[in-house]
Each structure stands twice: as C-alpha cells, then as structure tokens.
Motif scaffolding. Structure first.
Motif, short mmCIF file in Angstrom:
data_model
loop_
_atom_site.label_atom_id
_atom_site.label_comp_id
_atom_site.label_asym_id
_atom_site.label_seq_id
_atom_site.Cartn_x
_atom_site.Cartn_y
_atom_site.Cartn_z
N ARG A 63 0.83 -1.21 0.00
CA ARG A 63 0.00 0.00 0.00
C ARG A 63 0.86 1.26 0.00
NH1 ARG A 63 -3.24 -0.56 4.98
NH2 ARG A 63 -3.42 -2.62 4.07
N LYS A 82 2.42 1.82 -3.34
CA LYS A 82 1.41 2.28 -4.31
C LYS A 82 1.20 3.79 -4.18
CE LYS A 82 -2.85 1.55 -3.18
NZ LYS A 82 -4.08 0.87 -2.77
N ALA A 110 -0.60 6.75 -6.42
CA ALA A 110 -2.00 6.30 -6.33
C ALA A 110 -2.80 7.27 -5.46
CB ALA A 110 -2.07 4.90 -5.74
N ASP A 117 -5.35 -5.13 -1.10
CA ASP A 117 -3.98 -4.95 -1.59
C ASP A 117 -3.45 -6.19 -2.30
OD1 ASP A 117 -3.35 -2.25 -0.87
OD2 ASP A 117 -3.35 -2.86 1.22
N ARG A 130 -2.67 -6.43 -11.08
CA ARG A 130 -1.58 -5.67 -11.72
C ARG A 130 -0.59 -6.60 -12.39
NH1 ARG A 130 3.43 -3.67 -9.40
NH2 ARG A 130 2.69 -4.26 -7.33
N LEU A 138 -4.79 4.33 -9.56
CA LEU A 138 -3.96 3.38 -8.82
C LEU A 138 -2.46 3.56 -9.10
CD1 LEU A 138 -6.14 0.16 -9.32
CD2 LEU A 138 -5.84 1.46 -7.20
N PHE A 172 -0.83 2.53 -11.66
CA PHE A 172 -0.28 1.30 -12.24
C PHE A 172 -0.14 1.49 -13.75
CE2 PHE A 172 -2.49 -1.43 -8.75
CZ PHE A 172 -1.46 -1.13 -7.86
#
Length: 719
Positions: free
Chosen positions: A407, A410, A415, A450, A457, A553, A555
């Motif tokens: 987390r 991220k 994010a 998570d 991902r 996010l 990503f």
C-alpha cells in the motif's frame, strides 16, 4: 392498418424527394425534374411528387421559388446519434461523430424517438449566432421497449405511467393486454406499436410486479428499469444444475495442488459467493509464498454456452440494498464455484514469492486446486489483526505487514486514496429501513484489497510485456485516464474554500495533494462532499483492449482478474490468460473490444441500479420523519435547486429554489453556489444548513426539504 401503411409510404416518398434536393445542392427543381432523378416516368408518380411538394410546402419543408419550381426551405445534412431527452420533451442528439456538437431537436420534430434511441436526423442550416437544430427522420435502434411503472385502468381503456423520468409518454394498454394487472399495481409494459399519427405508444403488460410500495415490488422494479432480468431462463438453470460438484482425479492431475497449504477466505459476514482465497507459506530462504486463488469460473462456463451468453448479457452481479442479483445462477455462484471452507475447489491463481519488503521475487500463473481451511468474516480477521483472537495469528499478521508495504509503495508511486463513507441500512423482516449506519473499512478489508490489486496488476503486466507492437497480445485491461485539467482546477478552487490546497503541476503532485486532502478530511462533516466531488473530477474507469495505465492506482498496467463470479470481464481475462499460458495465438482484438465496451455499459447500469435502491431506501426511511429537522451539508447545486445530505444519516434530498421565499435565487455554476439576486445571499456547496423534511415521493424516489429560518449554519465552520 391500411392507414398506417399509407402514412409510412408517404413518409418514405417525402424522404426520397428531399434526398433529390439534398444531392443536387438544393437547386430549384420542378416535379418533372424530381421524377426524372428518381427514374419515375409514369404520370401517377409525377402527380404524387407534385402533391408531396405542395403539401410539404404548406408545412414549411419546401418553398416555391418560381412558377412550378421548388427547393428545400433550409438545406439539411444527415447525422446519426443518440437521443438525450430533456424534461420539457425536447432533446439533444449526441452525434456518433465525436467531432460534431450536440444537435437540438424540438418536441414536435422528435417523431416517436425516445431517450437513448439511435436515430437519423436532418440538420438544418445554422443561422448566424444560433445553435444547430435538427429533425428526426428515422429511428435506427430502440434503446429500450420495456418500462416499469403504474397501471391505471378505467372502464374502456388503461394507461401505463412509466417510472422513467425521461419517458415522457404514457403507454396506452388495450384492456385485453393487461394480463391480470390491477389498477394501481406496479408492472412491466412493453411497447408493441406506435402509429405515426398517435401521440402515445400502444403496449401490453408483460409482468405484474406487485403492490406499489412493497419492498419486493420496488426492488424488482429497479432491476427491470435498468434492464436486469428478474430470473434465469430455464435452459441456463438446467445447464448450471447439470454441472457436477465432484472433481475428477484427471482434472486434479493437471493442476498445482495447494490443498496442504494454509488457505483461507476473508469476506463480508453475509457473503455466499467466495471468489477469492489467499494461501500462505513460509519459505526456507526467509521469504513468503502468497497465493491469490480465484474461483475457476471459466472451467465451468464455456464460450457460447447458455450460461456464458446469460453471464455476458448481465455483465455483472447487481448489489441492491437488500439483495444480490448474481451474474451466475446460485448453483454456481454460491455452490460449485464458491470457495467454501473444507471443500476442494478449482481455482486460477497468481502465486508470488515475496521478500520482507513485499517485493515480488518470483511469480507463477496457472490452474490450482485448494481446500480452504477457514472462512473469516472481515470482523473476525480484524480481531486477529487487533490481537483479540489468536487464530492463524502469525500468518495473518505477516500478510497484514506485507499489505501495508504494498500500500505504501502504491501511494508513493502516485495512487490516490478515496475513502468515502459507505452507508448501510438496518432493515426489518419486511425490508423496511429502521436505522442507518456507516460501514467502516479497517485493515482486514485493506489486506484483501492490496493482494487483489497485486494479482490484477501482475497479470496485466505479464500479458502486456509478452508482446509489443504488431506482436502484442489482445487482452482486457481496466483503464483509467488522467482527470480533465479544467474540471480538476475547478475542484481545486472549491477545496481551497475549506483550506485544502490541490497542487495541479504534475500527476504525482495531484495525487500527493489529493491524498493529503483525503487524510485531513476523514471524519469531518465535509468528507463526503469533497470526496464525491473529487471522484467526479476524475475520469471514469473502463474496460478496453487498448494498453493504457490506471491513473487512480498509479499502475502502468491493470486488469480485473479476481472476481469472475460477479464480473464478466474477469471471465474474459481468465480465458485469455489460459490461452496465452498455453502459447496460443492472440485473440481477435475487435471482438474483445466490443465485449469490453458492453461490459463497461453494464457496469454503469448496475451502479445506477444500486444508487436507485439506496435512494428508495433513503426516501422510505425519511417517510416516517416528515416534519423533522436535521443539520445537513449542501452536496450539489443545480438550476432548479440544491441537494442537501443530512449529516446524521447521509440521506440526500432537494431544496427547490421556488421554496426559498426570501429572494429570487439563480445558479452560479462556476462557483458551485446559488445566489440571491437582490440580497446576494449565497448557498454554496459544502455549506451546512438546517433543513426540515417536507415531502417524500416513494414512487419517484424523491425527497424534498425546506430550509429552516432560510439560513446557513455558520457557527460550526472555521474558514
């Protein structure tokens, strides 16, 4: 019937004649010249052309510019697009060509077009300084033919009043087509005919939903309104019931066996469809093996089967206030596919070797078989995390510590954390709301989230990097664009009123400042307003085969792999991943893009249905509180009123501008407020006001408030 047919022929003939003038650049022509261009040589056809020219000249379509010579009064062009109805019966046509502006169509020029229909229109030549206007000439595709609503019966006829606010025509129901519906009952009606000279469509009752105001009736009406079926077809149920629960030794031999590895599920206390489980193992090298095991729906639901077609048509499970309408029949969703404890289950898994910093050292994707040791509710897992329960204490604590690291990484990468409050209703046995509470998201929820994010991902990344350029593999991604700069700047200005600064210089700065805002605002009165407005300023996430990042996010690649029991895109992802793990060729991109587009549309419909059920329960809850006063936050402003969310129970209603008697108020859209024209008093988004519950209309799911003392509650704010 003969009259209707003649009317249709005349309409088509008028179109053909109009086309002649369009194609000739609107040069003046006489009826003989028009006949020649249409290759009509007989005297009767020529006379018919002359009749049309004369009649349509009187109607204003043509004008006579010389003796016997006509031309279109206004040169028109053709466009196709979707109808967006307005409350006054007019509409805007949203063209298929994205570079075209919306076209206004007056009520009398809509013909029988309804909201959402795909239509062909004439676009009139634009006068200087005026917006483009058009006229519907053909309905290419109906958005919907079935509606929910109320049956009204008299001695000689019946009418059906649709719930849909954008369906402005009542439906005439012949008494022979009531199919058992009684006066005042809620039902589903289908349009069967709409004569061109008739103001209202003709229809028949296809299903009686029940007595208006009863919980089951209203929930089923919401599902039907948004196009979700109320039951599974017989062939789908039969196909589901024919699937054996027993797993053959041959199938087990094809899979990686995790039945001896500690595995458990963590879900809501009332969940029945467990589609994800986590396995955990300490490795000899000091690292950890974490498996994210997902129900292997694609093993049971084969392409083009009745089950598959029904799952695709639904697109998603629908979560109303008091029920779940599953994408798959209960035999699969709660039985065969559900990862229930103490049962062998087939899964598709993403298995990771993680070091102590939650870095992925190794990864593996493939089919597994598991045997879940324990079914935790979120509350039970939270007790372990907080130390009040010792069950699998070491394993869950280590997973929680790894989740924290995932987390943090991220958020460091940009994010955005949107933690809006989720409101739940306490319902009695009849489904009536008797209380409201706010659902808390604790570490147990975030732990599962998570690891699901990690699996999603890494699956997307694995396929995206497998082939590039012409050699890329078709895949279904979950994409989320960066926010529109202008919208974000408007939100930043509004947030500044509360003392929050949004830095819009770069994507990372935007994310960092939004996260600071989300942390600072947690638990404060303005949390929901600011969070919802921030979410609205973001782009909407969609399914697509185009490789694109997920802004929210942070990503580079993202997909939905972890919920195939309740989302059809996850089933597609499973099928594609299985194909590519077996070195199969890339799937047809055009086909999967069409499936992705439809899935995005069904996701939106499901979200709209869920919101409608919440609005209904809010109205039902406040129906017993008419005349009561509350403190509320202004949560939205429009040209006809302002929405207020009650602080105590999060129910939202409207104060209509016409009900504010101390001045004439108008909308100031730029500054998110309404302002009095004489006294200049402002009511701004985020202001706290004292309201009284004035009226509740359950059938429309509407709540009306009035202001108490016409004043803003100012003493509790510190600007």
């Amino acid at each position: 019937m003969a009259k209707k047919k003649a009317s249709h022929i005349k309409h088509v003939f008028t179109q053909l004649i109009t086309d002649v003038f369009e194609k000739s650049g609107n040069k003046p022509l006489n009826y003989k010249q028009v006949a020649a261009k249409l290759n009509l040589k007989d005297a009767e056809s020529r006379e018919s052309i002359l009749d049309v020219l004369k009649v349509e000249t009187n109607k204003g379509l043509f004008q006579q510019v010389d003796a016997g010579k006509y031309q279109l009064k206004e040169l028109k062009t053709f466009l196709t697009g979707r109808v967006a109805m307005t409350s006054d019966g007019s509409a805007f046509i949203i063209p298929d060509d994205e570079f075209e502006n919306d076209i206004y169509v007056a009520p009398r020029k809509l013909r029988t077009a309804l909201n959402g229909d795909k239509v062909k229109i004439y676009v009139f030549a634009k006068s200087k300084g005026k917006r483009k206007e058009g006229e519907v000439i053909e309905i290419l595709e109906r958005a919907k033919m079935e509606f929910t609503g109320i049956v009204k019966i008299s001695e000689r006829f019946a009418f059906f009043i649709p719930d849909d606010k954008k369906m402005l025509r009542d439906i005439f129901i012949p008494l022979d087509d009531l199919n058992g519906a009684q006066h005042g009952e809620k039902a589903i009606a289908k349009i069967t005919d709409w004569p061109e000279d008739a103001k209202n469509p003709i229809g028949q009752i296809t299903r009686v939903l029940g007595k208006q105001g009863e919980n089951n009736t209203e929930m089923n009406a919401i599902l039907a309104e948004y196009g979700f079926p109320l039951q599974f077809p017989d062939d789908v149920e039969e196909e589901a019931n024919a699937i054996p629960e027993e797993i053959s030794a041959e199938e087990i031999s094809k899979r990686r066996d995790f039945r001896e590895v500690l595995t458990f599920t963590i879900d809501p206390v009332d969940a029945k469809d467990f589609d994800d489980a986590i396995s955990f193992k300490y490795l000899d090298n000091g690292n950890y093996e974490v498996g994210i095991h997902i129900a292997d729906v694609s093993h049971y639901v084969k392409p083009d089967s009745a089950l598959d077609k029904e799952a695709y048509a639904r697109g998603t499970s629908v979560y109303l206030v008091d029920r779940v309408i599953p994408m798959l029949p209960e035999r699969l969703s709660n039985g065969v596919c559900s990862l229930r404890p103490k049962e062998d289950k087939l899964c598709f898994a993403a298995v990771f070797e993680l070091d102590n910093e939650a870095n992925v050292v190794e990864q593996w994707f493939g089919k597994t078989i598991i045997h879940s040791d324990r079914r935790f509710s979120y509350e039970e897992a939270q007790e372990v995390i907080e130390g009040t329960s010792q069950e699998y204490y070491n394993e869950i604590h280590k997973l929680n510590a790894l989740a924290y690291k995932l987390r943090d990484r991220k958020f460091k990468h940009g994010a955005i954390s949107f933690e809006s409050t989720e409101v739940k209703f306490k319902l009695d046995d009849a489904g009536k709301p008797i209380g409201v509470y706010v659902k808390e998201r604790k570490d147990a929820h975030k732990l599962i989230e998570d690891f699901m994010l990690l699996a999603n991902r890494k699956v997307a990344e694995f396929i995206a990097k497998k082939g590039k350029g012409k050699n890329k593999y078709t895949f279904v991604y979950r994409a989320h664009d960066a926010p529109n700069e202008q919208t974000l700047n408007s939100f930043a200005l509004f947030a500044a009123r509360f003392g929050y600064k949004i830095n819009t210089k770069s994507d990372k700065e935007i994310a960092r400042s939004l996260n600071h805002l989300m942390e600072d605002v947690e638990g404060k009165k303005e949390q929901n307003v600011l969070t919802q407005l921030a979410i609205r300023s973001m782009a909407k996430a969609i399914y697509t085969t185009k490789k694109s990042s997920h802004y929210g996010l942070a990503f580079d690649f993202y997909t939905h792999f972890t919920s195939p029991i309740r989302r059809y895109p996850d089933v597609m992802v499973h099928r594609l991943l299985e194909l590519y793990l077996a070195d199969g060729k890339s799937a047809n991109e055009e086909h999967y893009e069409a499936l992705s587009l439809y899935s995005s549309q069904m996701e939106k419909k499901a979200a709209d249905a869920e919101r409608a059920s919440i609005k209904y329960k809010q109205a039902e809850f406040l129906e017993d509180n008419i005349g009561r006063e509350y403190n509320g936050i202004i949560s939205g402003v429009t040209e006809w009123g302002m929405y207020v969310e009650i602080i105590e129970n999060k129910c939202e209603g409207m104060i209509r501008l016409k009900d504010i008697s101390d001045d004439f108020y108008v909308l100031d859209e730029k500054n998110y407020c309404i302002i009095g024209q004489r006294k200049k008093k402002k009511y701004q988004l985020g202001d706290e006001v004292r309201i009284l519950v004035k009226k509740v209309d359950l059938s429309k799911r509407q709540i009306d408030f009035t202001l108490v003392q016409n004043g803003t509650v100012k003493d509790e704010w510190d600007f």
